[in-house]
Structure formats: structure tokens, C-alpha cells
Design a protein around this motif. Structure first.
Motif: not given
Length: 418
Positions: A200, A288-289, A321, A324
């Protein structure tokens, strides 16, 4: 010594070999312990793990007492061998032969065998040997302290601190290796999820967002009956609401509120606008994190992705998310269809990260984010249907075009080079 029977001397020699083997095995077992498994057992209150952790907090002292015992046993073995040889009137040649035999015995039975066993089963041997080594360390502490003080002084002179940390935390890449090499201890589906979580930080919003041209939303300039039909047949629970252009977004509509208004026969464009949730904007290069943290902190489930000029480039949701991290939930959501000749028909709009995860092809993800973008960037032009290229070890054929974009690609299986 002349009054002691030979049987007792031989028995003592065997005992000393066992003592030397014990210290050699204990040293290897404690030094090869898995530190993270040890910490786990310590948290559970495992008695052997608690003893081992206490010894490993000061490895210089532990190694000092182990080597003290090992060398003491080996010196006594040499002395005992000399005494036995003289009792047997072996002479100088006998002493040389006995020294060779004892050296071989020490190497096999007191070094190689116990250390190999300790390396294979470090937990069992380390926890068991700690029962003896801990009290022995207390008993021999003055001698061990003097030896360690001299040794640590020498280490400090050459620039090392013996009292520092003996091991460091795992880096992200090291943790990836641990997860990937876990084997049957972690099922494949959980391994993939854990690896996705670690990834992420290296992926950005741009990698998973729905691109601008694929955003489904409500245009307030459309007639009310068209809007009602769109709400009724939508596959999504939240839709952005705009006028003419997505850049002129008013907010996000939760379809549950619209359906309540429809049930009460009071749905209108004005009531829709009043039901809107304030739009939430995120940048396309946000990791993304960080997006996950922001979504959780601000309690939102959908965000509009903007570039450096503030123009909307796409849309991202909590579901994107989760996809993913855990992969596709449905089997038909990713347009990758295997054909009878082992080739694949691939929707060119699919994201490269998603495609790699589904097929294991390893296509680059640093530049373009979709297969269409990758091919267009490589060819540096808008190709025609039927164009074939070899790209990153894969033979690809563009089978269908959609105006100025590639719609479908056939990927042929790799053939071994002759």
C-alpha cells in the motif's frame, strides 16, 4: 591418578565429551533462535522462552559462560587423554595417535553433531539448556565478568559496542520475504493479502482509481425521468452529482436517500441537491496507506481524485482499496478470458497492477497505469487493430479499437527460445 581404574578414566573422558557437546549445542541453539517466535512465546509466559530471553539480553555474558565451560571441558579431555595414554604405556607415538583420535572425537561428537542438531531444533535445545546455563552463569559470574570486561574493552577500541542491540526490526522488504517464505504456515490467500497491505505504501491513488471517462454520475441537466431511471438501475450506492461536467461537482448522492424521496413522491432536483454529501477530494499521487487513514479518520467511503490543477481525474472508493488488498471478490469483474489455444483476451482498460495480480505477468507499473496506456506509450502512436508487438517477454496482438483507445488485446503464451 595411578590408583584410579582405567574404566573410570574412560568414563570421565566420555562424560567430558558430553559436557563439551552440551555447551557447543547450547551456544548454537540460543544464537539461532527465531527472535520473533521467542518474543511471541515470552508474551505467552513460556518458561523456557523467558529464560532464553534473559540470557540473550546480554549475549556477551552468555557466550562467556558457554565458552568457559566448553574450553574447560576440552582442556580436561586433553589432560585425561594424556593420563590414559601414559597408563597404557603408549609412549610418544601413542600420545600422537591419541591426540589425533581425541581431536576427531571432539570434532564429531562435541562440535559438528550437537551444533547440527541445535540448528535443526533450536527451540527445544535452547529452552532445555537454559535450565543449566542460567545458574551456571550466576555461579561463574566473577570469572565471566572479568573475561567479558577485557573482551568488551577490545571491541570498544576497534569501534564496536557489545552492549548494543543484538538484532534490529525487520524492514518492509525483509517482512515481505518472511511472509512469502512462510509456506504452508500461511495459506496463499492470506499471503497475498499481507503482501498487498505491505504494497500500500508503494502504490498511489492513481493506481486504483476509476478514470475520469469511466465515472458514472448524475448530471443535473438531464431530465428528471432520466435521473430517476439512472437511480433505479444503478449498480452503485453512491454517485457524484454534477452539472454538465464532473469538474462542476455539487456533491455525492447516497441512493438510499433518493429512494426514500421517490417512495414519498417528493423527488426533485432540489431535493437531490439537499440530500448531497459534501464532495471529498484526494490527490492522485497520495499513497494508498495514507488514503486508508484519511478515509477512516474522516469517515468517508468515496473521494474524487484531482490533479495539481484541481481538475477531476478519477474517483476512488473504499471498495477499490479493499480490492487492492484482498483482490477481486467476483470472478467476472476482471476481463481476462483464457482461450482454447492458451492465449488470453484482455480488456485493455484494466489496470496493470490488477492484471499482474491476476496473471503473475510482472508488467511494469511505474509509468502508465492501464494496459491501453502501456501499449500506447510503447508504440508512441495510436495503433490499428491487428498490430502485433512483443513487449516485456509477451507476444501481444491488438484485436479491437474503440475510437482513439485500445479496447481489447490478445496475449499469447510465452514460447521457449530454441
Amino acid at each position: 591418578m595411578n590408583d584410579i581404574p582405567l574404566s573410570v578414566l574412560f568414563g570421565t573422558l566420555v562424560f567430558l565429551l558430553m559436557v563439551s557437546a552440551f555447551f557447543s549445542g547450547a551456544e548454537t541453539a540460543l544464537m539461532t533462535l527465531n527472535r520473533y517466535r521467542l518474543l511471541h512465546l515470552v508474551k505467552k509466559g513460556h518458561a523456557g522462552a523467558l529464560r532464553a530471553q534473559k540470557l540473550l539480553k546480554r549475549p556477551d555474558r552468555f557466550i562467556g559462560v558457554v565458552l568457559l565451560g566448553n574450553n574447560f571441558a576440552n582442556v580436561l579431555i586433553s589432560s585425561m587423554t594424556t593420563v590414559i595414554t601414559l597408563r597404557l604405556d603408549g609412549g610418544e607415538s601413542g600420545l600422537a595417535i591419541a591426540a589425533g583420535i581425541v581431536t576427531l572425537l571432539i570434532l564429531i561428537f562435541s562440535e559438528v553433531a550437537p551444533k547440527t542438531l541445535a540448528a535443526m531444533h533450536p527451540d527445544r535445545l535452547a529452552f532445555g539448556s537454559s535450565i543449566i546455563i542460567l545458574p551456571l552463569l550466576k555461579l561463574c559470574y566473577p570469572i565471566v565478568w572479568i573475561v567479558n570486561a577485557i573482551a568488551n574493552l577490545l571491541l570498544r577500541i576497534i569501534g564496536f559496542n557489545a552492549s548494543g542491540e543484538t538484532y534490529s526490526a525487520l524492514s518492509k522488504e525483509e517482512l515481505r520475504t518472511v511472509v512469502a517464505e512462510a509456506g504452508a504456515m500461511i495459506p496463499d490467500r492470506y499471503q497475498n493479502m499481507l503482501l498487498s497491505v505491505l504494497d500500500l505504501e508503494s502504490a498511489s491513488v492513481e493506481d486504483i482509481m476509476v478514470p475520469r471517462n469511466e465515472i458514472i454520475g448524475i448530471d443535473l441537466d438531464d431530465p428528471l425521468d432520466v435521473i430517476i431511471d439512472q437511480i433505479t438501475n444503478s449498480r452503485h450506492t453512491r454517485l457524484p452529482v454534477f452539472r454538465k461536467d464532473i469538474d462542476k461537482v455539487f456533491g455525492v448522492l447516497h441512493l438510499r436517500k433518493a429512494l426514500i424521496c421517490m417512495g414519498q413522491q417528493r423527488l426533485s432536483k432540489e431535493s437531490l441537491i439537499q440530500s448531497l454529501i459534501k464532495p471529498y477530494f484526494v490527490t492522485e499521487n497520495m499513497p494508498l496507506h495514507q488514503l486508508l487513514i484519511n478515509f477512516r479518520r474522516d469517515e468517508v467511503r468515496i473521494g474524487l481524485v484531482v490533479d495539481e490543477y484541481g481538475d477531476v481525474q478519477g474517483l476512488v472508493t473504499v471498495e477499490d482499496l479493499m480490492r487492492e488488498i484482498i483482490g477481486e471478490i467476483t470472478t467476472n469483474s476482471l476481463e481476462v478470458r483464457k482461450q482454447s489455444d492458451d492465449s488470453y483476451l484482455v480488456d485493455a482498460s484494466v489496470g496493470l497492477r490488477e492484471l499482474n495480480r491476476a496473471t503473475g505477468w510482472g508488467l511494469p507499473t511505474e509509468g502508465p497505469k492501464t494496459l491501453n496506456g502501456l501499449l500506447t506509450d510503447y508504440l508512441e502512436t495510436i495503433p490499428e487493430a491487428g498490430t502485433s508487438i512483443k513487449l516485456f517477454g509477451h507476444q501481444l496482438e491488438i484485436t479491437a479499437m474503440d475510437k482513439k483507445a485500445i479496447r481489447e488485446v490478445r496475449v499469447y503464451p510465452n514460447k521457449p527460445e530454441s
